[in-house]
Scaffold this active site. Structure first.
Site, PDB file in Angstrom:
ATOM      1  CD  GLU A  97      -2.999   1.491   0.596  1.00 27.73           C
ATOM      2  OE1 GLU A  97      -2.400   1.518  -0.808  1.00 27.73           O
ATOM      3  OE2 GLU A  97      -3.802   1.771   0.923  1.00 27.73           O
ATOM      4  CG  ASP A  98      -0.805   4.898  -1.765  1.00 30.19           C
ATOM      5  OD1 ASP A  98      -1.571   4.177  -0.534  1.00 30.19           O
ATOM      6  OD2 ASP A  98      -1.418   5.627  -2.235  1.00 30.19           O
ATOM      7  CG  ASP A 101      -5.002   9.362   5.837  1.00 23.22           C
ATOM      8  OD1 ASP A 101      -4.477   9.914   6.796  1.00 23.22           O
ATOM      9  OD2 ASP A 101      -5.939   9.893   5.346  1.00 23.22           O
ATOM     10  CG  PHE A 150      -2.905  15.467   0.570  1.00 22.80           C
ATOM     11  CD1 PHE A 150      -3.974  14.826   0.892  1.00 22.80           C
ATOM     12  CD2 PHE A 150      -2.632  15.726  -0.936  1.00 22.80           C
ATOM     13  CE1 PHE A 150      -4.656  13.839   0.112  1.00 22.80           C
ATOM     14  CE2 PHE A 150      -3.442  14.908  -1.613  1.00 22.80           C
ATOM     15  CZ  PHE A 150      -4.208  13.875  -1.133  1.00 22.80           C
ATOM     16  NE  ARG A 163      -2.814   8.042  -9.666  1.00 21.90           N
ATOM     17  CZ  ARG A 163      -3.407   7.948  -8.449  1.00 21.90           C
ATOM     18  NH1 ARG A 163      -2.706   7.340  -7.283  1.00 21.90           N
ATOM     19  NH2 ARG A 163      -4.788   7.885  -8.409  1.00 21.90           N
TER      20      ARG A 163
END
Ligand code: IMP
Ligand code: MG
Length: 174
Positions: A97-98, A101, A150, A163
């Site tokens: 996963e990136d 959060d 963010f 991206r």
């Protein structure tokens, strides 16, 4: 408005290599299936896969998920929009996963994959924002812990853009 650099491409590469070494050591002589969660993890997964040495047999699979809710806050109701094409029963799975959060997406996905009977299920996440955690998620291979900002780049987007940045940057509100 260009993002402020948070982690350079070199810093990320060095850490991803360490994670690859950890995975190689823990899974030496075994086969693992890397399950990349699209779209955000596509860059991380590509680099991580190549940082695992050939003492491990690596397969790569992809899933896409969508989280209902407004664009900045996930609701925790996760829809799988593209599923695995092969069974993971009896396999050693590493979900890639990136960013974790609130943790709601990974909590859902880990639970979902667990019902499919993998031999083991681990999580590799490039980033973790503990300040926003709403449910605990154990990350077996973590790249970096970051503040509540963010971030974009290295696969992560803002409204589908940025991206392609080779580094991780912070978008300044303006
Ligand atoms: P959560 O852990 O369920 O809240 O959601 C995690 C997902 O939200 C990630 O997979 C990203 O797609 C997205 N996300 C969370 N924080 C960021 C960020 O800082 N930049 C880009 N995407 C983010
Ligand atoms: Mg994501």
């Amino acid at each position: 408005m260009s993002p402020t650099i948070l982690l350079t491409a070199d810093t990320i590469a060095a850490r991803v290599h360490e994670l690859g070494r950890e995975i190689s050591e823990r899974h030496r002589g075994e086969s693992v299936v890397l399950v990349a969660v699209l779209k955000g993890s596509f860059v991380f997964a590509a680099d991580l896969a190549r940082a695992i040495d050939d003492s491990v047999t690596v397969e790569v699979e992809f899933m896409s998920v969508r989280s209902y809710g407004d664009s900045t806050e996930t609701s925790g109701v996760v829809q799988i929009t593209s599923d695995l094409t092969r069974s993971i029963e009896g396999k050693r799975v590493i979900l890639v996963e990136d960013i974790v959060d609130t943790g709601l997406t990974m909590a859902y996905l880990l639970e979902n994959l667990r019902t499919r009977g993998p031999a083991s299920l681990e999580l590799a996440s490039l980033l973790h924002k503990p300040a926003r955690a709403r449910t605990p998620v154990h990350i077996d291979y973590l790249g970096f812990t970051i503040d509540d900002v963010f971030v974009v780049g290295y696969g992560l987007d803002h409204a589908q853009r940025l991206r392609n940045l080779p580094y991780l940057g912070v978008l300044e509100e303006s």
